[in-house]
Design an enzyme around this catalytic site. Structure first.
Site, PDB file in Angstrom:
ATOM      1  N   ASP A  80       0.878  -1.168   0.000  1.00 50.53           N
ATOM      2  CA  ASP A  80       0.000   0.000   0.000  1.00 50.53           C
ATOM      3  C   ASP A  80       0.915   1.217   0.000  1.00 50.53           C
ATOM      4  O   ASP A  80       2.138   1.095   0.157  1.00 50.53           O
ATOM      5  CB  ASP A  80      -0.895  -0.014   1.254  1.00 50.53           C
ATOM      6  CG  ASP A  80      -1.826   1.190   1.315  1.00 50.53           C
ATOM      7  OD1 ASP A  80      -2.453   1.507   0.289  1.00 50.53           O
ATOM      8  OD2 ASP A  80      -1.916   1.831   2.380  1.00 50.53           O
ATOM      9  N   SER A  81       0.314   2.412  -0.130  1.00 55.13           N
ATOM     10  CA  SER A  81       1.110   3.637  -0.066  1.00 55.13           C
ATOM     11  C   SER A  81       1.647   3.897   1.346  1.00 55.13           C
ATOM     12  O   SER A  81       2.617   4.632   1.506  1.00 55.13           O
ATOM     13  CB  SER A  81       0.253   4.820  -0.499  1.00 55.13           C
ATOM     14  OG  SER A  81      -0.869   4.920   0.363  1.00 55.13           O
ATOM     15  N   CYS A 128      -4.390  -1.910  -1.593  1.00 54.55           N
ATOM     16  CA  CYS A 128      -4.600  -0.501  -1.906  1.00 54.55           C
ATOM     17  C   CYS A 128      -5.669  -0.436  -2.985  1.00 54.55           C
ATOM     18  O   CYS A 128      -5.502  -1.006  -4.070  1.00 54.55           O
ATOM     19  CB  CYS A 128      -3.288   0.098  -2.421  1.00 54.55           C
ATOM     20  SG  CYS A 128      -3.471   1.761  -3.090  1.00 54.55           S
ATOM     21  N   GLU A 145      -2.071   8.985   8.172  1.00 52.56           N
ATOM     22  CA  GLU A 145      -0.616   8.751   8.209  1.00 52.56           C
ATOM     23  C   GLU A 145       0.027   9.529   9.358  1.00 52.56           C
ATOM     24  O   GLU A 145       1.026   9.094   9.931  1.00 52.56           O
ATOM     25  CB  GLU A 145       0.034   9.160   6.874  1.00 52.56           C
ATOM     26  CG  GLU A 145      -0.253   8.206   5.728  1.00 52.56           C
ATOM     27  CD  GLU A 145       0.452   6.848   5.865  1.00 52.56           C
ATOM     28  OE1 GLU A 145       1.601   6.815   6.326  1.00 52.56           O
ATOM     29  OE2 GLU A 145      -0.177   5.824   5.507  1.00 52.56           O
ATOM     30  N   CYS A 148     -11.022   2.799   0.417  1.00 50.62           N
ATOM     31  CA  CYS A 148      -9.576   3.027   0.567  1.00 50.62           C
ATOM     32  C   CYS A 148      -9.184   2.311   1.843  1.00 50.62           C
ATOM     33  O   CYS A 148      -9.871   2.450   2.868  1.00 50.62           O
ATOM     34  CB  CYS A 148      -9.288   4.525   0.686  1.00 50.62           C
ATOM     35  SG  CYS A 148      -7.609   4.908   1.240  1.00 50.62           S
ATOM     36  N   HIS A 163      -6.996   2.783   4.001  1.00 49.01           N
ATOM     37  CA  HIS A 163      -6.740   3.647   5.157  1.00 49.01           C
ATOM     38  C   HIS A 163      -8.012   3.927   5.961  1.00 49.01           C
ATOM     39  O   HIS A 163      -7.959   4.159   7.168  1.00 49.01           O
ATOM     40  CB  HIS A 163      -6.171   4.992   4.708  1.00 49.01           C
ATOM     41  CG  HIS A 163      -4.713   5.012   4.404  1.00 49.01           C
ATOM     42  ND1 HIS A 163      -4.182   4.512   3.239  1.00 49.01           N
ATOM     43  CD2 HIS A 163      -3.659   5.491   5.116  1.00 49.01           C
ATOM     44  CE1 HIS A 163      -2.864   4.701   3.243  1.00 49.01           C
ATOM     45  NE2 HIS A 163      -2.517   5.292   4.373  1.00 49.01           N
TER      46      HIS A 163
END
Ligand code: DGL
Length: 274
Positions: free
Chosen positions: A10-11, A73, A152, A184, A186
């Site tokens: 994932d990012s 992701c 994040e 998403c 996240h």
């Protein structure tokens, strides 16, 4: 039986919500997690950048001996799943199919909401996948570019996150929603705040759960299940702070220390903001 790890990427920390589902469902499996923190957020990037990062990271994980790769992701799954599949010889599982199926199953002729990154919304992947299964469903999407930087930075539970949740959920036709998809990985970190802003009857879909189910089925079909004991690794291409924090808060420190990983592609600072 196959004791090689499952690779996930994932990012940033979002894919750890998928790792958690895998750890619960498949406790004997080892996980190799790559967080591309040098390039987070992906959602504001171009399709070419997203594809380049996704392909290079999947190649790296395959090269490390992973037996299966989970694109943890939605943004890469929406824009680059075919390119990732073409780049590696191992099976690849994305996020969209499972999430869309769960949403279509629960959509009783009303509306499916999708919260996702700007790139995922632009791709139209969720509306296409949901209406392929349930042609009468209406799909309302909202891009939420403030969520990933807040998550994040460890700001879940702070007023700025709550304000962002109120803002984005408020743009959905909340009274009509049968289903809301957390589009998403996240966003599962904000699930309880999002849940609070929905009608009680609205069914909240976290595609991580469906994706873990698909991984289990695929490992069984291909006779690739591991016998354990599991041994996990976490890699980060940039700062290790967010993964370390999530390990402490979300996994009670059960994962090993985050290792520095190679950075793939160049950091396009012009598109890296917000
Ligand atoms: N967690 C990712 C997703 O599922 C990417 C978020 C981002 O970096 O913008 O879409």
């Amino acid at each position: 039986m196959n004791s090689a790890p499952i690779g996930l990427f994932d990012s940033g920390v979002g894919g750890l919500t998928v790792a958690r589902e895998l750890m619960w469902r498949l406790p004997a499996e080892s996980l190799l997690y790559y967080g591309d923190t040098a390039h987070v957020p992906y959602g504001d990037r171009t399709a070419d950048e997203i594809t380049a990062y996704g392909v290079a990271i999947a190649e790296h994980l395959a090269h490390q001996g992973c037996k299966l790769i989970v694109v943890a992701c939605n943004t890469v799954s929406a824009l680059a799943l075919d390119a990732v599949r073409a780049a590696v010889a191992v099976p690849v599982v994305g996020m969209i199919t499972g999430g869309a199926k769960a949403a279509a199953d629960e959509a009783n002729g009303g509306t499916v909401g999708v919260l996702a990154t700007a790139a995922t919304v632009r791709s139209g992947a969720y509306p296409a996948a949901v209406t392929a299964l349930k042609p009468a469903a209406r799909v309302a999407q909202v891009a939420c570019p403030r969520f990933v930087p807040l998550i994040e930075a460890g700001r879940c539970g702070f007023p700025d996150s709550y304000e962002a949740v109120c803002d984005y959920v408020g743009r959905l036709p909340v009274l009509d929603l049968d289903v809301l998809v957390l589009g998403c990985t996240h966003y599962a970190f904000l699930a309880s705040a999002i849940r609070m802003k929905l009608e009680e009857r609205t069914y909240l879909v976290d595609p991580a759960f469906e994706t873990a189910k698909s991984v289990e089925q695929m490992l069984m079909d291909l006779d690739l299940l591991a016998a354990g004991p599991a041994s996990h690794r976490m890699l980060a291409s940039g700062s290790t702070d967010s993964l370390t924090r999530v390990n402490e808060t979300f996994f009670a420190g059960r994962l090993p220390a985050v290792e520095a990983a190679p950075v793939f592609g160049t950091v396009a600072t012009a598109s890296a903001a917000g």
